[in-house]
Design a protein around this motif. Structure first.
Motif, PDB file in Angstrom:
ATOM      1  N   GLU A 130       0.510 -22.214 -17.865  1.00 35.65           N
ATOM      2  CA  GLU A 130       0.871 -21.243 -16.828  1.00 35.65           C
ATOM      3  C   GLU A 130       2.332 -20.795 -17.174  1.00 35.65           C
ATOM      4  O   GLU A 130       3.398 -21.566 -17.378  1.00 35.65           O
ATOM      5  CB  GLU A 130       0.755 -22.147 -15.557  1.00 35.65           C
ATOM      6  CG  GLU A 130      -0.686 -22.586 -15.215  1.00 35.65           C
ATOM      7  CD  GLU A 130      -0.859 -23.316 -13.875  1.00 35.65           C
ATOM      8  OE1 GLU A 130      -1.779 -23.327 -13.253  1.00 35.65           O
ATOM      9  OE2 GLU A 130       0.186 -23.762 -13.612  1.00 35.65           O
ATOM     10  N   ALA A 132       5.500 -18.461 -15.750  1.00 33.49           N
ATOM     11  CA  ALA A 132       6.395 -17.792 -14.386  1.00 33.49           C
ATOM     12  C   ALA A 132       7.607 -17.421 -14.993  1.00 33.49           C
ATOM     13  O   ALA A 132       8.293 -18.174 -15.912  1.00 33.49           O
ATOM     14  CB  ALA A 132       6.423 -19.042 -13.238  1.00 33.49           C
ATOM     15  N   GLN A 135       0.661 -27.570  -8.282  1.00 33.31           N
ATOM     16  CA  GLN A 135       0.305 -26.328  -7.699  1.00 33.31           C
ATOM     17  C   GLN A 135       1.709 -25.659  -7.399  1.00 33.31           C
ATOM     18  O   GLN A 135       1.322 -24.515  -6.930  1.00 33.31           O
ATOM     19  CB  GLN A 135      -0.999 -26.377  -6.828  1.00 33.31           C
ATOM     20  CG  GLN A 135      -2.178 -26.868  -7.146  1.00 33.31           C
ATOM     21  CD  GLN A 135      -2.686 -25.818  -8.263  1.00 33.31           C
ATOM     22  OE1 GLN A 135      -2.625 -24.922  -8.294  1.00 33.31           O
ATOM     23  NE2 GLN A 135      -3.626 -26.559  -9.089  1.00 33.31           N
ATOM     24  N   GLU A 136       2.653 -26.330  -7.352  1.00 36.92           N
ATOM     25  CA  GLU A 136       3.883 -25.882  -6.791  1.00 36.92           C
ATOM     26  C   GLU A 136       4.305 -24.596  -7.612  1.00 36.92           C
ATOM     27  O   GLU A 136       4.416 -24.439  -8.654  1.00 36.92           O
ATOM     28  CB  GLU A 136       4.983 -26.896  -6.896  1.00 36.92           C
ATOM     29  CG  GLU A 136       6.284 -26.454  -6.080  1.00 36.92           C
ATOM     30  CD  GLU A 136       7.370 -27.631  -6.254  1.00 36.92           C
ATOM     31  OE1 GLU A 136       8.270 -27.810  -5.201  1.00 36.92           O
ATOM     32  OE2 GLU A 136       7.052 -28.388  -7.117  1.00 36.92           O
ATOM     33  N   THR A 137       4.784 -23.462  -7.007  1.00 36.02           N
ATOM     34  CA  THR A 137       5.465 -22.386  -7.935  1.00 36.02           C
ATOM     35  C   THR A 137       6.702 -22.575  -8.288  1.00 36.02           C
ATOM     36  O   THR A 137       7.180 -23.462  -7.861  1.00 36.02           O
ATOM     37  CB  THR A 137       5.438 -21.232  -6.834  1.00 36.02           C
ATOM     38  OG1 THR A 137       6.518 -21.558  -5.751  1.00 36.02           O
ATOM     39  CG2 THR A 137       3.995 -20.927  -6.128  1.00 36.02           C
TER      40      THR A 137
END
Length: 338
Positions: free
Chosen positions: A57, A59, A75-77
């Motif tokens: 993933e 970011a 699942q923390e951004t």
């Protein structure tokens, strides 16, 4: 990766993803589409085997790119994980200057390097001609902040300095006035500092290579903050020094880094003798904070690992009486390995 062989180790590049161990080849979605002798080895086609790489993933925070392996447990951004550090990292970098990059090998565990970046007590002994030339830091010159699993050191700041900095960074009006360093758990360090009335930013990452080897990756460039100009003298100094700073700043960075690394390498032979936590003083407090976070995450990961299904290697599903292994069984074991 297939059977834990690294597929890509370069900082950049493109082209096909092909394993050097068994020549498995993957498409852009991480699916193994080219598997030599797949029907003979696994009793099915590559599509039926459905072996996939674990996705990463992505970011971003400003120009910085972060990645992590996808997991239902996390699942923390990125913005939530970095907390108050997110707007600060955004403000410290821009796209106007290409960063100067360097890598340094350290013959020591990565935590020794990270610890020394959290230690403000060693300055006189280790950096006598730079950070420690004016003696030990006074109690009023050191202000530590803890936010989430991360921490920061501000020079000569008050209790509201971090909150004010976060607010100014979000509004795009932050202007530094002193040296500040941020440690982002587990292994990222961000600094803004002044040289000849110009502001610079430095990012460092301690990458573990082995129990006793670390790669220290560093990037620095001019910071997107206004230079210090309090009169004609400051302006003349900044103008005169500007052509030489691209040479001077890396020189002092290497000097300070090498001094720190030498201490780490001398500590490494004694690593096996360490039992428990050391005695830490006021200017080593952030080491204790880091170890608290490290212990929490290690315990969390151990609990998650206990819940994972445990399967044997592929050889444990050897075909019986010359028949290929069942598709469901071969698929289950292979997907665990990729």
């Amino acid at each position: 990766m297939h059977r834990f062989y690294p597929l890509r180790t370069a900082d950049k590049g493109n082209g096909r993803i092909r394993c050097g161990f068994h020549h498995w080849q993957y498409n852009k979605d991480g699916l193994a589409v080219g598997i030599p002798k797949c029907q003979d080895m696994f009793g099915m086609t590559p599509r039926e085997l459905n072996a996939r790489l674990t996705p990463i993933e992505i970011a971003t925070c400003g120009i910085l790119i972060f990645g992590r392996f996808a997991s239902p447990e996390h699942q923390e951004t990125l913005e939530a994980y970095l907390g108050d550090g997110f707007p600060i990292l955004q403000a410290m970098w821009d796209l106007q200057h290409a960063p100067y990059a360097a890598s340094t090998a350290i013959a020591a565990n990565w935590k020794f390097g990270l610890h020394i970046s959290l230690d403000d007590y060693h300055l006189v002994a280790v950096h006598p001609s730079t950070f420690g030339k004016n003696g030990y830091l006074g109690a009023d010159a050191v202000r530590y902040f803890r936010f989430g699993t991360h921490s920061a050191y501000f020079h000569g700041a008050d209790d509201n300095a971090l909150a004010n900095m976060v607010s100014d960074c979000r509004q795009g009006c932050y202007q530094p006035s002193d040296y500040r360093i941020f440690q982002f758990f587990p292994n990222l360090v961000a600094v803004h500092f002044e040289a000849a009335r110009n502001w610079f930013v430095l990012i460092q990452q301690y990458v573990p290579l082995a129990a006793d080897r670390t790669l220290l990756r560093s990037w620095f460039c001019p910071a997107p903050f206004r230079p210090i100009e309090r009169g004609m003298a400051h302006r003349l100094l900044r103008t005169a020094a500007a052509p030489w700073l691209p040479l001077i700043v890396p020189f002092y960075m290497r000097r300070i880094t090498n001094e720190d690394n030498a201490i780490c390498e001398q500590m490494q032979p004694q690593a096996r003798q360490i039992r428990g936590r050391p005695i830490l003083g006021r200017h080593e407090e952030r080491i204790s904070w880091f170890e608290d976070s490290f212990s929490f995450f290690r315990n969390t990961m151990e609990q998650i690992a206990l819940r994972w299904p445990r399967h044997g290697p592929l050889s444990a599903t050897a075909p019986r009486r010359g028949r290929p292994a069942s598709r469901s069984r071969a698929r289950r074991h292979t997907s665990r390995r990729d």
